[in-house]
Scaffold this active site. Structure first.
Site, PDB file in Angstrom:
ATOM      1  N   CYS A  42       0.998  -1.311   0.038  1.00  0.00           N
ATOM      2  CA  CYS A  42      -0.095   0.060   0.119  1.00  0.00           C
ATOM      3  C   CYS A  42       0.873   1.181   0.050  1.00  0.00           C
ATOM      4  CB  CYS A  42      -0.890  -0.055   1.385  1.00  0.00           C
ATOM      5  SG  CYS A  42      -2.093   1.357   0.983  1.00  0.00           S
ATOM      6  N   ASP A  44       0.460   3.707   1.691  1.00  0.00           N
ATOM      7  CA  ASP A  44       0.360   4.158   2.961  1.00  0.00           C
ATOM      8  C   ASP A  44       1.790   4.626   3.571  1.00  0.00           C
ATOM      9  OD1 ASP A  44       0.091   4.442   6.045  1.00  0.00           O
ATOM     10  OD2 ASP A  44      -2.004   3.999   5.563  1.00  0.00           O
ATOM     11  N   ARG A  46       2.822   4.861   6.393  1.00  0.00           N
ATOM     12  CA  ARG A  46       3.392   4.002   7.597  1.00  0.00           C
ATOM     13  C   ARG A  46       3.773   2.572   7.453  1.00  0.00           C
ATOM     14  NH1 ARG A  46      -2.670   4.312  10.198  1.00  0.00           N
ATOM     15  NH2 ARG A  46      -3.093   4.159   7.933  1.00  0.00           N
ATOM     16  N   HIS A  98      -2.257  -3.996   4.922  1.00  0.00           N
ATOM     17  CA  HIS A  98      -1.976  -3.525   6.363  1.00  0.00           C
ATOM     18  C   HIS A  98      -3.430  -3.206   7.002  1.00  0.00           C
ATOM     19  CE1 HIS A  98      -2.858   1.004   5.713  1.00  0.00           C
ATOM     20  NE2 HIS A  98      -2.443   0.580   4.595  1.00  0.00           N
ATOM     21  N   CYS A 101      -6.188   0.028   6.844  1.00  0.00           N
ATOM     22  CA  CYS A 101      -6.117   0.513   5.552  1.00  0.00           C
ATOM     23  C   CYS A 101      -7.195   1.444   4.925  1.00  0.00           C
ATOM     24  CB  CYS A 101      -5.817  -0.616   4.359  1.00  0.00           C
ATOM     25  SG  CYS A 101      -5.326   0.057   2.883  1.00  0.00           S
TER      26      CYS A 101
HETATM   27 CO    CO Z   1      -3.578   1.342   3.016  1.00  0.00          CO
END
Ligand code: CO
Length: 210
Positions: A42, A44, A46, A98, A101
């Protein structure tokens, strides 16, 4: 210090620390790459691919998008996959979703959030495949977690269904696809125990003869 200036400073410091423990570190990387792993994760912030699995530059070939999707007409994904499998000969491919998400969460709801709705729709298709299991989970957080996992598993199968992987397997190339769900609140990976190294588990209609 302003963030933008800080990151340039950080870069200089990082180079210094790498060189102090290994003066040839960058020289070696200059000669090419031979990563054993393709990471599809992803976007993302993090979930940084290299960092969470303790790998160095040169060890992971990376593709990231919203909700770690494998869309079989996505030229970007297909080009990364083709290069990783056919040129770099990676031995492992990890689809890493994750918990928490946002893309997966958006797919559970009905709110339009703009152009991205059209990307999220692919995740909704996964929801539709697993409606019965997901809607039997009453707790919304638990349902979200399970949807993250099911989405990863679907993407592992979507990868296995590509002509690129089926062709590699037919040529007896060793490459295994795995599915993970990463906990942003724990730092820990949950191995979802889906490991595909051939097309035998695919629905008949997706299997290709060469
Ligand atoms: Co995500």
């Amino acid at each position: 210090m302003e963030f933008y200036k800080q990151i340039l400073e950080n870069n200089k410091e990082w180079v210094g620390s790498k060189l102090s423990s290994d003066p040839e570190f960058f020289k070696r990387l200059e000669n090419g790459q031979q990563p054993p792993l393709l990471w599809i994760g992803c976007a993302d912030s993090r979930v940084p691919a290299n960092e969470i699995i303790g790998t160095q530059p040169g060890e992971v070939f990376v593709h990231r998008n919203i909700a770690n999707m494998v869309i079989h007409t996505d030229m970007n994904m297909l080009s990364v996959l083709d290069y990783a499998v056919n040129a770099l000969k990676v031995e492992h491919i990890i689809v890493c979703g994750h918990y928490g998400c946002g893309g997966v969460k958006a797919a559970m709801g009905n709110q339009s959030i703009g152009l991205i709705d059209n990307w999220i729709r692919h995740i909704k298709d996964v929801y539709k495949l697993h409606t019965e299991e997901l809607e039997a989970i009453e707790d919304e957080k638990e349902r979200w977690d399970r949807f993250v996992e099911l989405n990863v598993i679907e993407q592992v199968y979507d990868l296995a269904e590509t002509s690129i992987l089926q062709n590699a397997w037919k040529n007896e190339q060793k490459v295994v696809i795995h599915g993970w769900a990463y906990g942003v609140g724990t730092g820990l990976v949950n191995d979802l125990n889906v490991h595909l190294s051939g097309n035998e588990k695919l629905d008949e209609v997706y299997r290709l003869n060469f």
